[in-house]
Motif scaffolding. Structure first.
Motif, PDB file in Angstrom:
ATOM      1  N   GLY A   7      43.804  40.462  31.141  1.00  0.00           N
ATOM      2  CA  GLY A   7      43.015  41.682  31.119  1.00  0.00           C
ATOM      3  C   GLY A   7      43.368  42.620  32.252  1.00  0.00           C
ATOM      4  N   GLY A   8      43.214  43.903  31.973  1.00  0.00           N
ATOM      5  CA  GLY A   8      43.390  44.938  32.977  1.00  0.00           C
ATOM      6  C   GLY A   8      42.220  45.902  32.907  1.00  0.00           C
ATOM      7  N   TYR A   9      41.743  46.334  34.071  1.00  0.00           N
ATOM      8  CA  TYR A   9      40.580  47.226  34.152  1.00  0.00           C
ATOM      9  C   TYR A   9      40.895  48.319  35.160  1.00  0.00           C
ATOM     10  CZ  TYR A   9      35.592  48.477  34.719  1.00  0.00           C
ATOM     11  OH  TYR A   9      34.374  49.128  34.762  1.00  0.00           O
ATOM     12  N   LEU A  10      41.098  49.528  34.653  1.00  0.00           N
ATOM     13  CA  LEU A  10      41.383  50.695  35.482  1.00  0.00           C
ATOM     14  C   LEU A  10      40.149  51.570  35.534  1.00  0.00           C
ATOM     15  CD1 LEU A  10      43.344  52.630  37.002  1.00  0.00           C
ATOM     16  CD2 LEU A  10      43.941  53.570  34.745  1.00  0.00           C
ATOM     17  N   ILE A  11      39.706  51.860  36.751  1.00  0.00           N
ATOM     18  CA  ILE A  11      38.573  52.763  36.933  1.00  0.00           C
ATOM     19  C   ILE A  11      39.128  54.079  37.451  1.00  0.00           C
ATOM     20  CG2 ILE A  11      36.408  53.178  38.147  1.00  0.00           C
ATOM     21  CD1 ILE A  11      36.135  50.092  38.343  1.00  0.00           C
ATOM     22  N   THR A  12      38.746  55.160  36.767  1.00  0.00           N
ATOM     23  CA  THR A  12      39.223  56.485  37.148  1.00  0.00           C
ATOM     24  C   THR A  12      38.036  57.400  37.395  1.00  0.00           C
ATOM     25  OG1 THR A  12      39.276  57.528  34.952  1.00  0.00           O
ATOM     26  CG2 THR A  12      41.187  56.171  35.572  1.00  0.00           C
ATOM     27  N   ASN A  13      38.331  58.533  38.002  1.00  0.00           N
ATOM     28  CA  ASN A  13      37.318  59.583  38.052  1.00  0.00           C
ATOM     29  C   ASN A  13      37.353  60.278  36.677  1.00  0.00           C
ATOM     30  OD1 ASN A  13      39.421  61.485  38.044  1.00  0.00           O
ATOM     31  ND2 ASN A  13      39.253  61.923  40.221  1.00  0.00           N
ATOM     32  N   PRO A  14      36.462  61.222  36.419  1.00  0.00           N
ATOM     33  CA  PRO A  14      36.439  61.872  35.099  1.00  0.00           C
ATOM     34  C   PRO A  14      37.720  62.622  34.726  1.00  0.00           C
ATOM     35  CG  PRO A  14      34.374  62.244  36.235  1.00  0.00           C
ATOM     36  CD  PRO A  14      35.313  61.617  37.234  1.00  0.00           C
ATOM     37  N   TRP A  15      38.600  62.842  35.693  1.00  0.00           N
ATOM     38  CA  TRP A  15      39.845  63.564  35.425  1.00  0.00           C
ATOM     39  C   TRP A  15      41.026  62.620  35.254  1.00  0.00           C
ATOM     40  CZ3 TRP A  15      36.427  64.562  39.339  1.00  0.00           C
ATOM     41  CH2 TRP A  15      35.550  65.614  39.081  1.00  0.00           C
ATOM     42  N   GLY A  16      40.759  61.316  35.310  1.00  0.00           N
ATOM     43  CA  GLY A  16      41.811  60.338  35.081  1.00  0.00           C
ATOM     44  C   GLY A  16      42.533  59.833  36.308  1.00  0.00           C
ATOM     45  N   ARG A  17      42.092  60.220  37.497  1.00  0.00           N
ATOM     46  CA  ARG A  17      42.739  59.726  38.722  1.00  0.00           C
ATOM     47  C   ARG A  17      42.212  58.339  39.052  1.00  0.00           C
ATOM     48  NH1 ARG A  17      41.646  65.274  41.116  1.00  0.00           N
ATOM     49  NH2 ARG A  17      43.429  66.472  40.372  1.00  0.00           N
ATOM     50  N   PRO A  18      43.096  57.421  39.425  1.00  0.00           N
ATOM     51  CA  PRO A  18      42.662  56.033  39.660  1.00  0.00           C
ATOM     52  C   PRO A  18      41.780  55.886  40.900  1.00  0.00           C
ATOM     53  CG  PRO A  18      44.975  56.295  40.236  1.00  0.00           C
ATOM     54  CD  PRO A  18      44.536  57.594  39.627  1.00  0.00           C
ATOM     55  N   LEU A  19      40.739  55.077  40.734  1.00  0.00           N
ATOM     56  CA  LEU A  19      39.857  54.742  41.848  1.00  0.00           C
ATOM     57  C   LEU A  19      39.967  53.254  42.204  1.00  0.00           C
ATOM     58  CD1 LEU A  19      36.656  56.666  40.667  1.00  0.00           C
ATOM     59  CD2 LEU A  19      38.355  57.432  42.344  1.00  0.00           C
ATOM     60  N   GLU A  20      40.201  52.430  41.178  1.00  0.00           N
ATOM     61  CA  GLU A  20      40.296  50.985  41.395  1.00  0.00           C
ATOM     62  C   GLU A  20      41.022  50.372  40.194  1.00  0.00           C
ATOM     63  OE1 GLU A  20      37.329  47.138  42.123  1.00  0.00           O
ATOM     64  OE2 GLU A  20      36.496  49.157  42.210  1.00  0.00           O
ATOM     65  N   PHE A  21      41.728  49.274  40.441  1.00  0.00           N
ATOM     66  CA  PHE A  21      42.397  48.551  39.363  1.00  0.00           C
ATOM     67  C   PHE A  21      42.186  47.065  39.578  1.00  0.00           C
ATOM     68  CE2 PHE A  21      45.131  47.802  35.916  1.00  0.00           C
ATOM     69  CZ  PHE A  21      45.969  46.756  36.230  1.00  0.00           C
ATOM     70  N   GLY A  50      32.468  56.923  37.783  1.00  0.00           N
ATOM     71  CA  GLY A  50      33.778  56.586  37.251  1.00  0.00           C
ATOM     72  C   GLY A  50      33.744  56.204  35.779  1.00  0.00           C
ATOM     73  N   LEU A  51      34.930  56.213  35.205  1.00  0.00           N
ATOM     74  CA  LEU A  51      35.151  55.747  33.832  1.00  0.00           C
ATOM     75  C   LEU A  51      35.975  54.474  33.927  1.00  0.00           C
ATOM     76  CD1 LEU A  51      36.281  59.113  32.191  1.00  0.00           C
ATOM     77  CD2 LEU A  51      34.013  58.051  32.056  1.00  0.00           C
ATOM     78  N   GLY A  52      35.613  53.456  33.163  1.00  0.00           N
ATOM     79  CA  GLY A  52      36.351  52.208  33.162  1.00  0.00           C
ATOM     80  C   GLY A  52      37.179  52.069  31.895  1.00  0.00           C
ATOM     81  N   PHE A  53      38.453  51.788  32.049  1.00  0.00           N
ATOM     82  CA  PHE A  53      39.360  51.560  30.917  1.00  0.00           C
ATOM     83  C   PHE A  53      39.711  50.079  30.926  1.00  0.00           C
ATOM     84  CE2 PHE A  53      39.599  56.008  31.816  1.00  0.00           C
ATOM     85  CZ  PHE A  53      39.660  56.595  30.554  1.00  0.00           C
ATOM     86  N   LEU A  54      39.194  49.353  29.943  1.00  0.00           N
ATOM     87  CA  LEU A  54      39.290  47.891  29.912  1.00  0.00           C
ATOM     88  C   LEU A  54      40.064  47.440  28.673  1.00  0.00           C
ATOM     89  CD1 LEU A  54      38.312  45.106  31.017  1.00  0.00           C
ATOM     90  CD2 LEU A  54      36.221  45.462  29.681  1.00  0.00           C
ATOM     91  N   THR A  55      41.084  46.622  28.882  1.00  0.00           N
ATOM     92  CA  THR A  55      41.845  46.091  27.765  1.00  0.00           C
ATOM     93  C   THR A  55      42.247  44.663  28.054  1.00  0.00           C
ATOM     94  OG1 THR A  55      43.594  46.587  26.162  1.00  0.00           O
ATOM     95  CG2 THR A  55      44.169  46.824  28.493  1.00  0.00           C
ATOM     96  N   VAL A  56      42.500  43.915  26.988  1.00  0.00           N
ATOM     97  CA  VAL A  56      43.003  42.553  27.098  1.00  0.00           C
ATOM     98  C   VAL A  56      44.225  42.454  26.201  1.00  0.00           C
ATOM     99  CG1 VAL A  56      42.522  40.104  26.682  1.00  0.00           C
ATOM    100  CG2 VAL A  56      40.745  41.572  27.642  1.00  0.00           C
ATOM    101  N   LEU A  57      45.320  41.979  26.780  1.00  0.00           N
ATOM    102  CA  LEU A  57      46.572  41.822  26.044  1.00  0.00           C
ATOM    103  C   LEU A  57      46.797  40.354  25.738  1.00  0.00           C
ATOM    104  CD1 LEU A  57      48.802  44.112  28.293  1.00  0.00           C
ATOM    105  CD2 LEU A  57      47.440  44.760  26.309  1.00  0.00           C
ATOM    106  N   SER A  58      47.342  40.098  24.563  1.00  0.00           N
ATOM    107  CA  SER A  58      47.705  38.733  24.176  1.00  0.00           C
ATOM    108  C   SER A  58      49.214  38.668  24.068  1.00  0.00           C
ATOM    109  CB  SER A  58      47.082  38.374  22.829  1.00  0.00           C
ATOM    110  OG  SER A  58      45.682  38.434  22.921  1.00  0.00           O
ATOM    111  N   ASP A  59      49.784  37.640  24.697  1.00  0.00           N
ATOM    112  CA  ASP A  59      51.230  37.497  24.678  1.00  0.00           C
ATOM    113  C   ASP A  59      51.588  36.020  24.726  1.00  0.00           C
ATOM    114  OD1 ASP A  59      53.968  38.086  24.791  1.00  0.00           O
ATOM    115  OD2 ASP A  59      53.934  38.260  26.971  1.00  0.00           O
ATOM    116  N   GLY A  60      52.144  35.522  23.649  1.00  0.00           N
ATOM    117  CA  GLY A  60      52.589  34.136  23.628  1.00  0.00           C
ATOM    118  C   GLY A  60      51.476  33.132  23.855  1.00  0.00           C
ATOM    119  N   GLY A  61      50.291  33.415  23.382  1.00  0.00           N
ATOM    120  CA  GLY A  61      49.176  32.490  23.534  1.00  0.00           C
ATOM    121  C   GLY A  61      48.363  32.682  24.796  1.00  0.00           C
ATOM    122  N   SER A  62      48.841  33.500  25.726  1.00  0.00           N
ATOM    123  CA  SER A  62      48.039  33.763  26.919  1.00  0.00           C
ATOM    124  C   SER A  62      47.396  35.142  26.799  1.00  0.00           C
ATOM    125  CB  SER A  62      48.885  33.655  28.189  1.00  0.00           C
ATOM    126  OG  SER A  62      49.771  34.731  28.286  1.00  0.00           O
TER     127      SER A  62
END
Length: 180
Positions: free
Chosen positions: A23-37, A8-20
């Motif tokens: 994070g979100g972590y989406l794991i996909t197969n190589p074609w972009g289909r979700p495997l886990e979130f 799988g490929l992991g897409f990891l990001t952290v958003l900042s909003d109003g001091g908080s």
């Protein structure tokens, strides 16, 4: 001959909003289909933490606290983590998995890192370079090989899905909790 599934490929990001920070972590197969979130709880540093961590607070929250935890709690293994955040790129220091940063166009640090040989993919007319962490130059050839295998996958599109999923979870109250 047996066919082994592509990791799988992991897409990891952290958003900042109003001091908080969230994070979100989406794991996909190589074609972009979700495997886990995975979704982190909202983290809101208090004033003392902001003072003590100073300019390192963003990296600490994004990489060491939120990013590392999301990756470690995932049940699906990945061969590569992709992030759209410079702070999250620092998670490479605490993981054995290559991490690349899809930098924005005309970002000064990204341009410098690309010129120093840390680019897996060069910048294009409408996108910034894809870079490895500067302390892990050996990740460049390994990541370049992985990118050749995944082909033309739009690296920014999964982050749109992650942000939408985070927004939906916030509406549902999933991410609300007191920071401790």
């Amino acid at each position: 001959m047996t066919h082994t599934p592509a990791p799988g490929l992991g897409f990891l990001t952290v958003l900042s909003d109003g001091g908080s920070h969230l994070g979100g972590y989406l794991i996909t197969n190589p074609w972009g289909r979700p495997l886990e979130f995975r979704l982190s709880s909202a983290v809101q540093p208090n004033k003392v933490q902001q003072i003590l961590y100073g300019p390192t607070l963003g990296v600490y929250l994004s990489a060491d606290l939120i990013g590392k935890t999301l990756v470690e709690k995932a049940s699906t293994t990945v061969s590569l983590i992709i992030t759209d955040s410079r702070d999250v790129l620092e998670v490479r220091r605490v993981l054995e998995i290559p991490v690349v940063w899809v930098a924005p166009t005309a970002h000064p640090e990204a341009s410098r890192l690309a010129a120093e040989g840390f680019a897996v993919r060069d910048a294009g007319p409408t996108r910034g370079p894809v870079l490895v962490h500067p302390e892990y130059p050996d990740d460049v050839p390994a990541c370049a090989d992985m990118f050749q295998r995944i082909g033309s996958l739009d690296l920014m599109e999964p982050f749109v899905r992650v942000r939408e999923a985070i927004a939906e979870a916030r509406k549902m109250g999933v991410t609300q909790r007191a920071a401790g």
